[in-house]
Design an enzyme around this catalytic site. Structure first.
Site, PDB file in Angstrom:
ATOM      1  N   LYS A 150      -9.683   4.977  55.187  1.00 43.81           N
ATOM      2  CA  LYS A 150     -10.712   5.336  54.196  1.00 43.81           C
ATOM      3  C   LYS A 150     -12.076   5.165  54.864  1.00 43.81           C
ATOM      4  O   LYS A 150     -12.242   4.297  55.723  1.00 43.81           O
ATOM      5  CB  LYS A 150     -10.617   4.404  52.971  1.00 43.81           C
ATOM      6  CG  LYS A 150      -9.264   4.436  52.236  1.00 43.81           C
ATOM      7  CD  LYS A 150      -9.102   5.653  51.363  1.00 43.81           C
ATOM      8  CE  LYS A 150      -7.738   5.669  50.715  1.00 43.81           C
ATOM      9  NZ  LYS A 150      -7.487   6.811  49.858  1.00 43.81           N
ATOM     10  N   LYS A 176      -1.806   5.760  57.870  1.00 43.03           N
ATOM     11  CA  LYS A 176      -1.648   7.190  57.649  1.00 43.03           C
ATOM     12  C   LYS A 176      -3.000   7.854  57.433  1.00 43.03           C
ATOM     13  O   LYS A 176      -3.983   7.212  57.054  1.00 43.03           O
ATOM     14  CB  LYS A 176      -0.702   7.469  56.473  1.00 43.03           C
ATOM     15  CG  LYS A 176      -1.245   7.086  55.127  1.00 43.03           C
ATOM     16  CD  LYS A 176      -0.261   7.369  53.996  1.00 43.03           C
ATOM     17  CE  LYS A 176      -0.405   8.772  53.485  1.00 43.03           C
ATOM     18  NZ  LYS A 176      -1.678   9.071  52.829  1.00 43.03           N
ATOM     19  N   ASP A 178      -5.304  10.404  55.158  1.00 41.27           N
ATOM     20  CA  ASP A 178      -5.329  10.680  53.717  1.00 41.27           C
ATOM     21  C   ASP A 178      -4.882  12.117  53.459  1.00 41.27           C
ATOM     22  O   ASP A 178      -4.865  12.949  54.375  1.00 41.27           O
ATOM     23  CB  ASP A 178      -6.719  10.420  53.129  1.00 41.27           C
ATOM     24  CG  ASP A 178      -6.584   9.617  51.829  1.00 41.27           C
ATOM     25  OD1 ASP A 178      -7.454   8.800  51.538  1.00 41.27           O
ATOM     26  OD2 ASP A 178      -5.572   9.803  51.124  1.00 41.27           O
ATOM     27  N   GLU A 179      -4.560  12.406  52.176  1.00 42.41           N
ATOM     28  CA  GLU A 179      -3.928  13.703  51.887  1.00 42.41           C
ATOM     29  C   GLU A 179      -4.856  14.883  52.125  1.00 42.41           C
ATOM     30  O   GLU A 179      -4.404  16.013  52.303  1.00 42.41           O
ATOM     31  CB  GLU A 179      -3.405  13.745  50.432  1.00 42.41           C
ATOM     32  CG  GLU A 179      -4.445  13.778  49.343  1.00 42.41           C
ATOM     33  CD  GLU A 179      -5.041  12.429  49.042  1.00 42.41           C
ATOM     34  OE1 GLU A 179      -4.577  11.422  49.628  1.00 42.41           O
ATOM     35  OE2 GLU A 179      -5.992  12.379  48.242  1.00 42.41           O
ATOM     36  N   HIS A 268       3.736  13.484  50.997  1.00 40.77           N
ATOM     37  CA  HIS A 268       2.718  13.161  49.990  1.00 40.77           C
ATOM     38  C   HIS A 268       2.869  14.165  48.846  1.00 40.77           C
ATOM     39  O   HIS A 268       3.222  15.314  49.085  1.00 40.77           O
ATOM     40  CB  HIS A 268       1.320  13.240  50.612  1.00 40.77           C
ATOM     41  CG  HIS A 268       0.275  12.548  49.798  1.00 40.77           C
ATOM     42  ND1 HIS A 268      -0.192  13.051  48.596  1.00 40.77           N
ATOM     43  CD2 HIS A 268      -0.370  11.379  49.994  1.00 40.77           C
ATOM     44  CE1 HIS A 268      -1.090  12.210  48.102  1.00 40.77           C
ATOM     45  NE2 HIS A 268      -1.219  11.186  48.920  1.00 40.77           N
ATOM     46  N   LYS A 309      -3.255   2.494  40.382  1.00 41.31           N
ATOM     47  CA  LYS A 309      -4.318   3.231  39.652  1.00 41.31           C
ATOM     48  C   LYS A 309      -3.817   4.540  39.054  1.00 41.31           C
ATOM     49  O   LYS A 309      -4.526   5.175  38.281  1.00 41.31           O
ATOM     50  CB  LYS A 309      -5.473   3.530  40.601  1.00 41.31           C
ATOM     51  CG  LYS A 309      -5.192   4.657  41.615  1.00 41.31           C
ATOM     52  CD  LYS A 309      -6.328   4.842  42.611  1.00 41.31           C
ATOM     53  CE  LYS A 309      -6.038   5.968  43.590  1.00 41.31           C
ATOM     54  NZ  LYS A 309      -7.005   6.042  44.687  1.00 41.31           N
TER      55      LYS A 309
END
Ligand code: CAP
Ligand code: MG
Length: 423
Positions: A150, A176, A178-179, A268, A309
């Protein structure tokens, strides 16, 4: 109109079964809507056909064999001849296609699919599955812990690699992409691979532990192949694919190529919420998970059993985990009984809003056969990524030793700082 309702029909092992939750449009009955769904998903349309022949109807007409007037749930058994074995797009174009748009229904949710052996055996299933992943990672009997670099996008390759390195040496097994991180003007795929694998190898040397990088190859299919080849060249073990935005055909192509590539497929599920979220309309995550397992992803995001979340129900997500990780088949109170034959189990990925404080409840709820991924829960640590990774590892160690986090935090400062921030 052909009669599709046959409540006496006992589905044969060779039939594909689809289960729907139906909300008929105003003025339409559930029975009529069931007929229209059965017709439109197989051989019928809105009116009688002069071209319909009895031999076609007898061979291909599906049977609505269960109608629950209380819940609106119906079950339809389809001849396997209606489907092209090994062709997921065609299967879904049939039983998850036009029917969602028909005026006959106000809402329609595809809840579950039962694949018969004849159709299932034309799919490869996972190349590695849970046992293969544990062999490659050397992590035998505990959850795998990882992070997502991130911010999601924005870092350049060197910065990305440095964040990954700090997470690996801080104690995480997996890092990993991120998407939505693929090949950006500020973070080109090949440069990110070069930098990140270089520091992955460095982290392995320094820690003496296996460290995994899951690069996101999501793109047009030929480009995905080129990116997977590059990962292979650099000694990578995994490729991450956003399976829904890439599409079922692309996933099947990558799975076929994987016979040569031999990379673990991390799936994902970005975009799933567009059709899984509503109780009465769309396609269930259970259905998506079964399709993904049949095609052959090795690990799959399935939620955090309502701990994190993202929207999701605990019981449904535990059902999901049981379904994708079951070796053969189990009778689930929710799901249709699916015999997976020789299709390997898929490792569940729990991710989304997790912090070190979530670990005990997550593992208690979902067990050890999971990859637990902490994005903000790692890089949001007050003392940075390295400390965040250590806090996550400490929360795992405490959980495995059955020591309350607060007790463990007394002798583990990074965990203490995480508790200070997030409790
Ligand atoms: C988590 C994540 C994952 C979500 C996907 C994100 O980051 O990287 O994509 O978990 O949801 O981008 O939100 P955080 P799901 O750890 O910072 O939340 O796993 O439910 O498909
Ligand atoms: Mg993400």
């Amino acid at each position: 109109m052909l009669n599709y309702i046959n409540l006496k029909h006992k589905p044969g092992e060779e039939e594909l079964i689809a289960e729907y939750r139906v909300t008929p449009k105003k003025g339409n009955t559930l029975k009529k809507a069931a007929e229209q769904i059965a017709a439109e998903s197989s051989i019928g349309t809105w009116t009688e056909l002069s071209t319909m022949k009895p031999v076609i109807a007898n061979k291909l007409k599906p049977s609505v064999f269960s109608i629950n007037n209380k819940t609106g749930v119906i079950k339809i058994a389809y001849s396997p001849e209606l489907f092209e074995p090994g062709n997921m797009p065609q299967i879904l174009s049939s039983i998850a296609g036009n029917i969602f748009g028909m005026k006959a229904v106000d809402k329609l949710k595809l809840i579950d699919i039962r694949f018969p052996k004849k159709i299932l055996k034309k799919f490869k299933g996972p190349k590695f599955g849970i046992r293969g992943i544990r062999r490659i990672t050397g992590i035998k009997n505990r959850p795998l812990i990882g992070t997502i670099v991130k911010p999601k996008v924005g870092l350049n390759p060197k910065q990305h690699a440095k964040v990954a390195y700090n997470a690996w040496v801080g104690g995480l097994d997996i890092v990993k992409d991120d998407e939505n991180l693929t090949n950006m003007s500020f973070n080109q795929f090949k440069k990110r691979m070069d930098e990140t694998f270089r520091l992955r190898d460095k982290a392995e040397e320094e820690t003496g532990q296996k460290k995994i990088y899951m690069p996101n190859i999501t793109a047009e299919t030929m480009e995905m192949k080129a990116r997977a080849d590059y990962i292979k060249e650099l000694g990578g073990e995994y490729m991450m694919i956003d399976i829904l935005t890439s599409g079922w055909a692309a996933l099947q192509t990558m799975r076929n190529l994987n016979e040569e590539l031999k990379l673990v497929i991390h799936a994902h599920r970005a975009m799933h919420g567009a059709f899984t979220r509503l109780h009465d309309h769309g396609i269930s995550m259970l259905t998506i998970a079964k399709c993904a397992r049949a095609i052959g992803v090795d690990q799959l995001h399935i939620g955090t059993a309502a701990i994190g979340k993202m929207h999701g129900s605990k019981s449904e997500e535990l059902e999901l985990e049981a379904e994708i990780e079951s070796t053969n088949f189990k009778h689930h109170h929710l799901a249709l009984t699916q015999d997976w034959h020789s299709i390997k189990p898929v490792l569940a990925v729990a991710s989304g809003g997790l912090s070190p404080l979530s670990t005990p409840r997550l593992i208690k709820t979902m067990g050890y056969d999971i990859v637990a991924q902490y994005g903000g829960g790692c890089h949001g640590h007050p003392d940075g990524t390295f400390a965040g990774a250590r806090a996550i590892k400490q929360s795992l160690d405490a959980t495995l030793k059955k020591i309350p986090l607060k007790t463990y935090a007394k002798t583990h400062k990074e965990l203490a700082r995480a508790i200070e921030k997030w409790s």
